[in-house]
Write a protein that holds these residues in place. Sequence first.
Motif, PDB file in Angstrom:
ATOM      1  N   SER A   1       0.857  -1.187   0.000  1.00  0.00           N
ATOM      2  CA  SER A   1       0.000   0.000   0.000  1.00  0.00           C
ATOM      3  C   SER A   1       0.888   1.230   0.000  1.00  0.00           C
ATOM      4  N   ASP A   2       0.344   2.337  -0.538  1.00  0.00           N
ATOM      5  CA  ASP A   2       1.141   3.568  -0.529  1.00  0.00           C
ATOM      6  C   ASP A   2       1.332   4.113   0.889  1.00  0.00           C
ATOM      7  N   VAL A   3       0.504   3.679   1.833  1.00  0.00           N
ATOM      8  CA  VAL A   3       0.614   4.203   3.198  1.00  0.00           C
ATOM      9  C   VAL A   3       1.671   3.467   4.016  1.00  0.00           C
ATOM     10  N   TYR A   4       2.170   2.338   3.526  1.00  0.00           N
ATOM     11  CA  TYR A   4       3.193   1.595   4.264  1.00  0.00           C
ATOM     12  C   TYR A   4       4.521   2.321   4.109  1.00  0.00           C
TER      13      TYR A   4
ATOM     14  N   ASN B   1       7.434   1.015   1.277  1.00  0.00           N
ATOM     15  CA  ASN B   1       7.202  -0.388   0.948  1.00  0.00           C
ATOM     16  C   ASN B   1       6.997  -0.572  -0.555  1.00  0.00           C
ATOM     17  N   GLU B   2       6.303   0.366  -1.180  1.00  0.00           N
ATOM     18  CA  GLU B   2       6.159   0.295  -2.638  1.00  0.00           C
ATOM     19  C   GLU B   2       7.516   0.441  -3.326  1.00  0.00           C
ATOM     20  N   ILE B   3       8.357   1.328  -2.812  1.00  0.00           N
ATOM     21  CA  ILE B   3       9.697   1.500  -3.395  1.00  0.00           C
ATOM     22  C   ILE B   3      10.492   0.200  -3.267  1.00  0.00           C
ATOM     23  N   LEU B   4      10.394  -0.443  -2.102  1.00  0.00           N
ATOM     24  CA  LEU B   4      11.058  -1.737  -1.885  1.00  0.00           C
ATOM     25  C   LEU B   4      10.588  -2.771  -2.909  1.00  0.00           C
TER      26      LEU B   4
END
Length: 344
Positions: A59-62, A67-70
């Motif tokens: 999610s973008d909020v993680y 987390n999205e970049i990871l």
Amino acid sequence: MAATNVGRIKLGSQGLEVSAQGLGCMGMSAFYGPPKPEPDMIALIHHAINSGVTFLDTSDVYGPHTNEILLGKALKDGVRNKVELATKFGIDYTDGKREIRGDPVYVRAACEGSLKRLGVDCIDLYYQHRVDTRVPIEVTIGELKKLVEEGKVKYIGLSEASASTIRRAHAVHPITAVQLEWSLWSRDVEADIIPTCRLELGIGIVAYSPLGRGFFSSGPKMMETLSEGDFRKYLPRFQPENMEHNKRLYERVNEIAVKKGCTPSQLALAWVHHQGNDVCPIPGTTKIENFNQNIGALSVKLTPEEMAELESIASADSVKGDRYGGTVATYYESDTPPLSSWKP
């Protein structure tokens, strides 16, 4: 590599096919203590994919955003086409304030941001993470429908949405999956939401926190190992006065697991798997050995008698404490105004 055959299921009735178990990636970057080392997490994601777990949840909020970049880094070099990638929008932390948003301008901006961070040109399953109760659900889904038509999103999902909200959304554009908390200690969704998705609309179920946020992995002693900043420390069910009661559920599950020759977490996860082939649990982990144990749950076969026994000890009143407390929006308060009230 784990020898378990993970298998595949059809999620919803719109054509999406995913691994029978997914991987929740949140804890790698956020909410469960400090972010974990990036090389280790990328190795874990690749191990999961090679083991047959190809349904990845973020999610973008993680983080936010980390987390999205990871995942974007993990999906480089030919890995992207091996996975079904799910992310979410709807919880905005701009200016450091938390706001739930579902207005069309935000929906589009959030999608563009996720595509960029993930390094992809299309999101397989895009969920509204929490429902904006100021915006008619038809308006939010209408913008998501445009994103599908533009090829930026393949399938649409909802998270923590009420049965009536799901119905209204589905009337605008087919909803492929609803994400909800479902486990041996969170069974309230069985009354209304599961039947609406399964029997009425043909929507797939994605069960998050199927291990009770780690409760079924280690029981009450998990509280001794939580790091600073782990938000589970503040959840009602994990408070000492509730945990003293809730540990009995863990002890009973553990007794059955010993008889079955599996771990309590495998038994709890197997219970979710046995709910039907339209259900995909997405346990999260940050350790390869725990991941291997989780996919081992697919090999645990439960008889109708064992399912009934588990459900009798895990009835709705066997757990003390709310899932979140009053600070986080859930499906209980997710109904939106009528479309006729909308003034863009």
